[in-house]
Scaffold this motif. Structure first.
Motif, short mmCIF file in Angstrom:
data_model
loop_
_atom_site.label_atom_id
_atom_site.label_comp_id
_atom_site.label_asym_id
_atom_site.label_seq_id
_atom_site.Cartn_x
_atom_site.Cartn_y
_atom_site.Cartn_z
N GLY A 415 104.27 -46.84 -49.55
CA GLY A 415 104.72 -46.66 -50.93
C GLY A 415 105.96 -45.82 -51.07
N LYS A 416 106.58 -45.45 -49.95
CA LYS A 416 107.80 -44.65 -50.01
C LYS A 416 109.01 -45.56 -50.22
CE LYS A 416 105.93 -41.18 -46.85
NZ LYS A 416 106.10 -40.49 -45.53
N PRO A 417 110.01 -45.08 -50.92
CA PRO A 417 111.22 -45.89 -51.10
C PRO A 417 112.02 -45.98 -49.79
CG PRO A 417 111.52 -43.73 -52.11
CD PRO A 417 110.08 -43.79 -51.66
N VAL A 418 112.51 -47.16 -49.53
CA VAL A 418 113.34 -47.37 -48.33
C VAL A 418 114.64 -48.05 -48.77
CG1 VAL A 418 111.37 -47.56 -46.77
CG2 VAL A 418 112.25 -49.61 -47.90
N GLN A 419 115.65 -47.88 -47.93
CA GLN A 419 116.95 -48.49 -48.21
C GLN A 419 117.00 -49.89 -47.60
OE1 GLN A 419 119.49 -47.28 -50.10
NE2 GLN A 419 118.10 -45.57 -50.61
N SER A 420 117.35 -50.85 -48.45
CA SER A 420 117.46 -52.24 -47.97
C SER A 420 118.53 -52.95 -48.79
CB SER A 420 116.12 -52.97 -48.10
OG SER A 420 116.25 -54.31 -47.72
#
Length: 659
Positions: A415-420
């Motif tokens: 549920g953590k934000p990731v860069q994509s």
């Protein structure tokens, strides 16, 4: 006075003489001769001397004469002027005497004559005056004549100069005329030569024109022939491509006939007739193509013959399908309970539970996958990229790179934000985000085995270790991985799907793991390649565990499942080409780990395979499919001989994790 009369008579006689009667013309050349020549006495001068001069002589007084005759004579002689005629005569006489040729008359004249008479003196004077006058006239005439001659000479000189000029002009004119004539001749010759040349040029142009016409006709003929040849080649190439397309379709149909070999054992069918005829049709089309290639290009008859062979192959495959359908129905009626050959009920229940869990997950995220909302579509695409791109980046470069990929996937599932794609993505953006990411992530892992591992066997280990680590932290992803793997490769369960009544042949082929597109089944080589990739990934997963886990617990799907798979596959009847291929891939990847785990029991199983299972595989394998069986047999014999199964190529060592 008689003396004066005699003088005039003398003058008259002189005037009447020949010379006196002469008429002098200045233009005559004899005048010049008289003036230039010595004076001569007239023929009358002798008569004058004889008859006139004696009468004029005076005797001087005797006293004077007697006293001094010689003196007187001398004086008289000195007083009387000497006539030039006399002097001339004297000079002539002297010269004649010197030469010894004088005559009597001249001898008389040479004697000195003494004129004693005054009349003679006067006559002599008159003669001299006359001579002087005559000389003056002659001199004047001579001068005038000389001037005239000079004038004439000048005139003649000028005339000669002019004549010379005229001569030069005539000569120049003649030369010019001759030059003109020569030039005209040359021009005439040149004109004739030019005319001849023009005639030759005209003939040459005519011939060239004729030649060009012939060349043009020949070129047109050549182009026409070339065009015909090009059209023939194009038609031939089209027919040849069509023949190749027909051959490709026939070969695909033939592979379908070969793939029906699995029904030989399942349904106890004799498919020899179908396979033999299929091979004959393949050979027929190959012969047509070979003969057409050797002779140039195929004809319409060749294409028609090949199309007939293709249609016969289709009919043959249709007949085979009908035969298989009837055999399946008979088989189902005979033994419906044994549709799944020697597969334990617990295994099938487990298989079905995994498929149900996969279907529920897909249903749970249906709202996100089928949404027409643009925002929902964007979230779906971002989540799909965030889940699949990291899996595509898995490689054997370094352990640190592999850890970055693992952390990114773990963060996304947590549920953590990731860069994509340059933006921040999180599963919390949509309530169905977690289900969607888990389903797509499991699907991507299996697809990597199907494609990447199938092409590069060493790629199985880095993909498997990440999948194993994610499986350990997120068990639902592991179940979905198994569900996708079982659906695409039922031999990983293992089980052979049963043919159900009313099922289409294409659907059954899909259940067996074949890809069917536009009613065309994939080639057997490609099918086996995909199956090998997925089995190798499964064999790598069950023996690898993520080394950076916080808790080093038991493997979520460890080697015990590998032992179970090997035992169940040996309890099932082998399939031609498929069983031998999958056994080799599984043992090459997982054999070393199983050997260390089960030791003696594992070697007993290998002996069982060699002694009992090899004959069963060889019995159902045709001569064209012996490659996979020979490869498995050589590998197993080598392992038994050395009592060692080598570590698989590409296995991740401790040095890899330190990089």
């Amino acid at each position: 006075m008689p003396s004066e009369g005699g003088c005039w008579e003398t003058l008259q006689a002189l005037r009447s003489s020949e010379k006196g009667r002469l008429c002098y013309d200045r233009d005559r050349p004899d005048v010049l001769e008289e003036c230039m020549s010595l004076p001569k006495l007239s023929s009358y001068s002798g008569w004058v001397v004889d008859h006139v001069l004696p009468h004029t002589q005076v005797t001087p007084p005797s006293s004077e004469t007697s006293s001094s005759p010689s003196a007187s004579a001398t004086e008289q002689t000195s007083v009387i002027p000497k006539s030039p005629i006399r002097n001339s005569a004297l000079s002539l006489a002297s010269s004649s005497a010197a030469n010894g040729t004088k005559d009597k008359h001249e001898s008389q004249l040479t004697e000195p004559m003494v004129l004693q008479s005054p009349r003679g003196i006067k006559v002599e004077g008159c003669i001299r005056m006359y001579e002087l006058l005559h000389r003056m006239k002659g001199t004047e005439g001579l001068r005038q004549w000389q001037e005239e001659q000079e004038r004439r000479v000048r005139a003649l000189s000028e005339m000669a100069s002019e004549q010379l000029k005229r001569f030069d002009e005539r000569k120049e004119l003649k030369q010019h005329k001759e030059f003109q004539d020569l030039q005209e001749v040359m021009e005439q010759s040149s004109r004739e030569a030019l005319g001849h040349q023009e005639k030759l040029k005209a003939e040459h142009r005519h011939r060239a024109k004729i030649l060009n016409l012939k060349l043009r006709e020949a070129e047109q003929q050549r182009l026409k022939q070339a065009e015909q040849e090009r059209l023939r080649k194009e038609e031939g190439q089209v027919r040849l491509r069509s023949l190749y397309a027909l051959q490709e379709e026939v070969l695909q149909l033939s592979q379908q006939l070969d793939s029906s070999e699995q029904y030989r054992d399942l349904l106890k069918l004799d498919l020899t007739v179908f396979q033999t005829r299929g091979n004959q049709l393949c050979s027929l089309i190959s012969g047509i193509i070979r003969a057409a290639t050797e002779s140039g290009y195929p004809t319409a008859e060749n294409q028609a013959e090949a199309e007939g062979a293709l249609q016969e192959m289709r009919d043959l495959l249709m007949d085979l399908g009908q035969e298989i359908t009837r055999a399946c129905e008979d088989k189902k009626r005979q033994d419906e309970a044994q549709a799944q050959v020697k597969v334990e009920d617990s295994t099938m229940q487990w298989y079905q539970q995994l498929q149900d869990a996969s279907a529920q997950c897909l249903l749970a995220c249906e709202g996100l996958t089928s949404s027409k909302d643009s925002q929902a579509k964007k979230i779906k695409m971002d989540l799909q990229k965030a889940a699949t791109i990291p899996v595509s980046q898995i490689s054997t470069i370094a352990g640190s790179k592999l850890k970055e990929v693992f952390d990114k996937i773990h963060s996304l599932l947590s549920g953590k934000p990731v860069q994509s794609g340059g933006c921040s993505v999180s599963i919390t953006l949509n309530p169905q985000g977690l289900d969607f990411v888990q389903y797509k992530l499991a699907e991507k892992f299996v697809k990597q085995g199907e494609e990447e591992v199938a092409s590069h066997h060493e790629a199985a280990f880095p993909i498997a270790v990440v999948a194993s680590g994610i499986w350990e932290l997120h068990p639902r992803v592991g179940d979905l991985i198994l569900a996708h793997l079982h659906k695409k490769c039922p031999y990983s369960v293992p089980f052979y799907p049963a043919f159900k009544e009313g099922m289409a042949l294409e659907d059954y082929q899909r259940m067996l793991g074949y890809q069917v597109k536009d009613s065309k089944v994939e080639q057997q080589d490609n099918f086996l390649k995909r199956m090998s990739g997925m089995i190798r990934l499964y064999a790598a997963i069950i023996q690898l565990q993520w080394p950076y886990g916080s808790r080093q617990g038991s493997h979520p799907h460890g080697l015990n499942h590998g032992w179970r798979w090997l035992a169940q596959i040996l309890n099932m009847e082998p399939l031609s080409d498929v069983t031998a291929t999958l056994l080799f891939d599984f043992l090459e990847v997982c054999g070393n780990a199983l050997m260390k785990q089960y030791q003696v029991q594992f070697w007993k199983m290998l002996l069982l395979i060699k002694e009992d299972y090899f004959p069963r595989i060889e019995a159902i394998t045709s001569s064209g499919q012996m490659g996979s069986f020979i490869r498995l047999k050589q590998f197993l014999e080598k392992c038994l001989q050395h009592k060692e199964i080598p570590v698989p190529k590409g296995f991740l060592t401790s040095s890899f994790w330190r990089s």
